[in-house]
Motif scaffolding. Structure first.
Motif: not given
Length: 410
Positions: A158-171
Motif C-alpha cells: 500500500v505505502v509503495s503504491e502511494l510512494m510510487g515505488v516499484d514492487r520489485a523493491d519490496h523484498p
C-alpha cells in the motif's frame, strides 16, 4: 547528571521482549512517570493517559536530539542500537514549532482524505491478491504464516503504491526495515542499512523530481501551502519515517486484532452478527495491544516538575503507549481485558496526541478496516495453529512485532 526519582532501581526494558504483559504491568505499577533503562541508557517513561496528554503538548519537551544531554556530552553515540530512531535526519518527526508545522502540513496535504479515498480500491485489490496467495499456501490444511503472506506485505504494498515505488523493491525494503528494528542486528550492519536507505530514498526523490507522477513522493516534492517547498533532505526524511512507521504499525494492528478475536470468539460473533462494527474492534486493539510499545523520544529544555518528581533539563522522555492504553482511570478496572463493547476504546492515544500525532493514522485504520473483514469473510473458519502462548514477539524494543502467526484457514 543528577536524578530526582522515587524508585530505587530503573525498570530495564527487555530487548528480547520475553514478557511484554509483565513489563507493561510493572511500568503501570511504577506510577505515571517511571524511570527506565533502554539498553543501558536511562530515561523517563510516561504510563498514564492524562500525563501523556499533558506532556505531548508541552513545548518544553522537544524532538531535536541536540536537546539530549547524553548525546551532546558524548555518553550516547552512533553505536547505541536505538540511535537511528532518534537521529533520523531532518523531517517532521525530528523538529518542533514553526518548522514542524511547515514540514507536517505538506505531508498532510500528500495524505489528504481525497488521496486516501482514491487509494481505497487499490487497498481492496491488494488485499484480495494476498488472500488468494494465502488460500494457495494453506490448501490441503497446511499451516500458513499469516504475517509473512498477508499482514506483512499488505502495508508495504500500500505505502509503495502511494510512494510510487516499484514492487520489485519490496523484498529489499522489508529486509532493510527488519534489520533496522531488530536488536539482533549488529550495530555496524544497522548503520550500513541506514546509509543504504538514505541512498535509496534520495535516488527516488531525484527520479520523481525529474519525472513527476501521481504519487506521495511527487506530492511531497511539490506540496505547498504558500511557504518554502521541502528540501530534498526533508522529503527523504519524511519518506523514510512514513514508510517505517506506516507499515510496522499496520502489521501489528492487523495481527493483534486477529489474535484477540480468535481467542475471544464470542466477540468475533458480535461483529459477524452486525451487533458491533469492525471499527470498534480496530480501536480496541489499538488501545489494548498497541502496535507501538515505547515511542522514542522527547527531551526536556528545562526542568519539568511532575508532582514530586523532576524531569531534568536534557533528559529523555519516552511514551509507553501499551501501558498508557491500560490506564484504569480511563478504561476501567478491567482495562487489561480485550472488550470490543468498551465505550472508551476510541479514547486511546496510540497514534499520539498534539502537534506530533501520527499523520498516517487514517491510512492505518483504513487498511485494517479493509483487511480484517475481508480476511474473516474469506476464511470464516480461520484458527490458530499453535496455542496463543506460543506466539512470540521479535526482539524489537519499540514495536509490538510478532515473530510469526501460524494459522489454519479452515
Amino acid at each position: 547528571m543528577t536524578e530526582t526519582c522515587p524508585f530505587a532501581e530503573p525498570i530495564a526494558i527487555d530487548p528480547m521482549v520475553g514478557d511484554l504483559a509483565g513489563e507493561t504491568a510493572r511500568l503501570r505499577a511504577a506510577g505515571p512517570l517511571a524511570r527506565i533503562e533502554l539498553l543501558g541508557v536511562p530515561a523517563w517513561t510516561v504510563t498514564e493517559h492524562a500525563l501523556a496528554r499533558q506532556l505531548l503538548v508541552d513545548p518544553r519537551l522537544i524532538k531535536d536530539i541536540n536537546g539530549w544531554s547524553l548525546w551532546t556530552s558524548g555518553v550516547v553515540t552512533r553505536q547505541w542500537p536505538l540511535i537511528g530512531m532518534i537521529d533520523a535526519g531532518r523531517s517532521m518527526f525530528t523538529v518542533d514549532g514553526a518548522e514542524h508545522r511547515r514540514l507536517r502540513i505538506k505531508t498532510t496535504q500528500a495524505l489528504s482524505p481525497r488521496r486516501l479515498a482514491d487509494i481505497r480500491p487499490a487497498i481492496e485489490r491488494l488485499t484480495a491478491e494476498l488472500l488468494d496467495d494465502l488460500s494457495v499456501a494453506g490448501s490441503g490444511g497446511a499451516v500458513v504464516d499469516l504475517k509473512e503472506i498477508f499482514a506483512y506485505p499488505l502495508p508495504m504494498r500500500v505505502v509503495s503504491e502511494l510512494m510510487g515505488v516499484d514492487r520489485a523493491d519490496h523484498p529489499m525494503l522489508l529486509a532493510w526495515y527488519k534489520a533496522f528494528f531488530s536488536l539482533l542486528t549488529p550495530q555496524d550492519e544497522r548503520l550500513r542499512v541506514i546509509d543504504e536507505m538514505d541512498v535509496y530514498y534520495t535516488d527516488l526523490v531525484r527520479k520523481k523530481t525529474a519525472d513527476p507522477t501521481d504519487d506521495l513522493t511527487t506530492a511531497l516534492i511539490h506540496a505547498t501551502d504558500g511557504g518554502e517547498p521541502l528540501t530534498e533532505e526533508e522529503v527523504v526524511g519524511n519518506l523514510k519515517a512514513l514508510v517505517a512507521a506506516g507499515h510496522e504499525t499496520t502489521v501489528g494492528l492487523i495481527l493483534n486484532a486477529v489474535r484477540a478475536l480468535l481467542t475471544k470468539p464470542e466477540q468475533l460473533s458480535k461483529i459477524r452478527s452486525g451487533d458491533i462494527e469492525w471499527k470498534q474492534a480496530v480501536e480496541e486493539t489499538l488501545r489494548w495491544d498497541s502496535p507501538v510499545t515505547h515511542l522514542l523520544m522527547r527531551f526536556a529544555t528545562e526542568d519539568i516538575a511532575i508532582g514530586e518528581t523532576v524531569i531534568e533539563k536534557g533528559e529523555g522522555v519516552v511514551m509507553s503507549y501499551r501501558a498508557i492504553g491500560r490506564d484504569t482511570a480511563i478504561h476501567g478496572e478491567d482495562s487489561d481485558n480485550f472488550d470490543i463493547t468498551r465505550s472508551t476504546s476510541h479514547r486511546h492515544l496510540t497514534f499520539g496526541y498534539g502537534p506530533h500525532i501520527c499523520p498516517g493514522a487514517a491510512l492505518s485504520r483504513l487498511e485494517a478496516g479493509i483487511a480484517l473483514p475481508a480476511l474473516f469473510e474469506r476464511f470464516p473458519d480461520l484458527r490458530l495453529a499453535v496455542p496463543v502462548e506460543e506466539i512470540r514477539n521479535l526482539p524489537v524494543l519499540t514495536q509490538n512485532d510478532l515473530a510469526a502467526f501460524p494459522v489454519h484457514l479452515g
